[in-house]
Design a protein around this motif. Structure first.
Motif, PDB file in Angstrom:
ATOM      1  N   TYR B  33       0.815  -1.492  -0.116  1.00  0.00           N
ATOM      2  CA  TYR B  33       0.011  -0.118   0.050  1.00  0.00           C
ATOM      3  C   TYR B  33       0.837   1.299  -0.150  1.00  0.00           C
ATOM      4  O   TYR B  33       1.914   1.273   0.436  1.00  0.00           O
ATOM      5  N   TYR B  35       0.268   4.898   1.738  1.00  0.00           N
ATOM      6  CA  TYR B  35      -0.737   5.959   2.317  1.00  0.00           C
ATOM      7  C   TYR B  35      -0.029   7.336   2.274  1.00  0.00           C
ATOM      8  O   TYR B  35       1.174   7.416   2.313  1.00  0.00           O
ATOM      9  N   GLN B  37       0.131  10.759   4.724  1.00  0.00           N
ATOM     10  CA  GLN B  37      -0.332  11.528   6.093  1.00  0.00           C
ATOM     11  C   GLN B  37      -0.163  13.067   5.856  1.00  0.00           C
ATOM     12  O   GLN B  37       1.212  13.090   5.666  1.00  0.00           O
ATOM     13  N   LEU B  43      -4.178   9.757   8.056  1.00  0.00           N
ATOM     14  CA  LEU B  43      -3.699   8.833   7.126  1.00  0.00           C
ATOM     15  C   LEU B  43      -4.565   8.396   6.023  1.00  0.00           C
ATOM     16  O   LEU B  43      -5.793   7.666   6.418  1.00  0.00           O
ATOM     17  N   ILE B  45      -5.495   6.419   2.381  1.00  0.00           N
ATOM     18  CA  ILE B  45      -4.894   5.288   1.475  1.00  0.00           C
ATOM     19  C   ILE B  45      -4.918   5.865  -0.030  1.00  0.00           C
ATOM     20  O   ILE B  45      -5.826   6.766  -0.341  1.00  0.00           O
ATOM     21  N   PHE B  90       3.615   6.758   3.449  1.00  0.00           N
ATOM     22  CA  PHE B  90       4.008   5.642   3.984  1.00  0.00           C
ATOM     23  C   PHE B  90       3.519   4.406   3.259  1.00  0.00           C
ATOM     24  O   PHE B  90       2.630   4.590   2.606  1.00  0.00           O
ATOM     25  N   ASN B 104      -6.130  -8.678   7.901  1.00  0.00           N
ATOM     26  CA  ASN B 104      -5.580  -7.444   7.238  1.00  0.00           C
ATOM     27  C   ASN B 104      -4.808  -6.562   8.044  1.00  0.00           C
ATOM     28  O   ASN B 104      -5.229  -5.507   8.498  1.00  0.00           O
ATOM     29  N   VAL B 105      -3.813  -7.062   8.739  1.00  0.00           N
ATOM     30  CA  VAL B 105      -2.767  -6.398   9.542  1.00  0.00           C
ATOM     31  C   VAL B 105      -1.614  -5.767   8.872  1.00  0.00           C
ATOM     32  O   VAL B 105      -0.913  -6.349   7.992  1.00  0.00           O
ATOM     33  N   LEU B 106      -1.239  -4.441   8.918  1.00  0.00           N
ATOM     34  CA  LEU B 106      -0.382  -3.732   8.024  1.00  0.00           C
ATOM     35  C   LEU B 106       0.719  -3.582   8.809  1.00  0.00           C
ATOM     36  O   LEU B 106       0.968  -3.096  10.192  1.00  0.00           O
ATOM     37  N   PHE B 108       3.910  -1.187   8.495  1.00  0.00           N
ATOM     38  CA  PHE B 108       4.363   0.297   7.722  1.00  0.00           C
ATOM     39  C   PHE B 108       5.754   0.411   7.889  1.00  0.00           C
ATOM     40  O   PHE B 108       6.746  -0.054   8.968  1.00  0.00           O
ATOM     41  N   GLY B 109       6.415   1.221   6.739  1.00  0.00           N
ATOM     42  CA  GLY B 109       7.615   1.601   6.713  1.00  0.00           C
ATOM     43  C   GLY B 109       7.703   2.896   7.709  1.00  0.00           C
ATOM     44  O   GLY B 109       6.709   3.108   8.295  1.00  0.00           O
ATOM     45  N   ALA B 110       8.853   3.498   7.915  1.00  0.00           N
ATOM     46  CA  ALA B 110       8.944   4.611   8.641  1.00  0.00           C
ATOM     47  C   ALA B 110       8.640   5.926   8.122  1.00  0.00           C
ATOM     48  O   ALA B 110       8.750   6.863   8.546  1.00  0.00           O
TER      49      ALA B 110
END
Lengths: 113, 117
Positions: B33, B35, B37, B43, B45, B90, B104-106, B108-110
């Motif tokens: 994905y 996103y 922010q 946040l 999508i 993100f 559906n657990v995400l 995330f990158g930093a």
């Protein structure tokens, strides 16, 4: 688009106090997740709740999913400075598959030592 | 070993330029994905890819083009940057976007902070 309302938007408390953050929607969610985001980082999953009325505990954090699966709360007992961050709830809503999480606007928590 | 890594972490550029943000995940997840922010921390999508196939394309200007060369990578290219594109972007991944409820657990990158001047 489904909307998730979080309250309060900002919360500043003293170390050792208790607090509750709320997440509400007019839609029924098939599941709801809570994430915490620290500055300069991405959100990190805290918990997923699926069943109406479900309560989950993670150390000093207690998460509850409403009976009707339209709302959730996060309660922190004896808050610590390390709890400081942005708390986001995110829901997957019924009937739309689970490709997409809808996020609330977050509660920014500051715990003052 | 970072699970979801994005580069660059910071990007400052002039209006009208074209830029790319890269994302890679080593979790073996099927779905990735992007996103956005905004300054108020909301946040939203933008895109979702499942096994290199676009499955979500929200109302995003067509100046934004995602590209997934394989299921471990999802890059974001932005043409003709505008001031309003300034935000933190993100990348995230999940095991599968197709299963119902709690699957559906995400991760995330930093984040990549884009500043358009």
């Amino acid at each position: 688009t489904q909307l998730l309302e979080q309250s309060p938007q900002f919360l500043s408390i003293q170390e050792g106090e208790n607090l509750t953050v709320y997440c509400n929607s007019s839609s029924v969610f098939s599941s709801l997740q809570w994430y915490r985001q620290e500055p300069g980082e991405g959100p990190v999953l805290l918990v997923t709740v699926v069943t109406g009325g479900e309560v989950k505990k993670l150390k000093r954090l207690t998460f509850q999913f409403g009976d009707a699966r339209k709302d959730s709360s996060l309660h922190i007992t004896a808050a610590q400075p390390g709890d400081t961050g942005l708390y986001l709830c995110a829901g997957t809503y019924s009937g739309a598959g689970s490709y997409q999480l809808t996020f609330g606007k977050g509660t920014k928590l500051s715990v003052i030592p | 070993d970072t699970a979801v890594s994005q580069t660059p972490k910071y990007l400052v550029t002039q209006m009208g330029n074209d830029k790319s943000i890269k994302c890679e995940q080593n979790l073996g997840h099927d779905t990735m994905y992007w996103y956005k922010q905004d300054s108020k921390k909301f946040l939203k999508i933008m895109f979702s890819y499942n096994n290199k196939e676009l499955i979500i394309n929200e109302t995003v200007p067509n100046r934004f083009s995602p590209k997934s060369p394989d299921k471990a990578h999802l890059n974001l290219h932005i043409n003709s940057l505008e001031l309003g594109d300034s935000a933190v972007y993100f990348c995230a991944s999940s095991p599968s976007g197709g299963r119902p409820s709690g699957a559906n657990v995400l991760t995330f990158g930093a984040g990549s902070r884009l500043t358009v001047l």
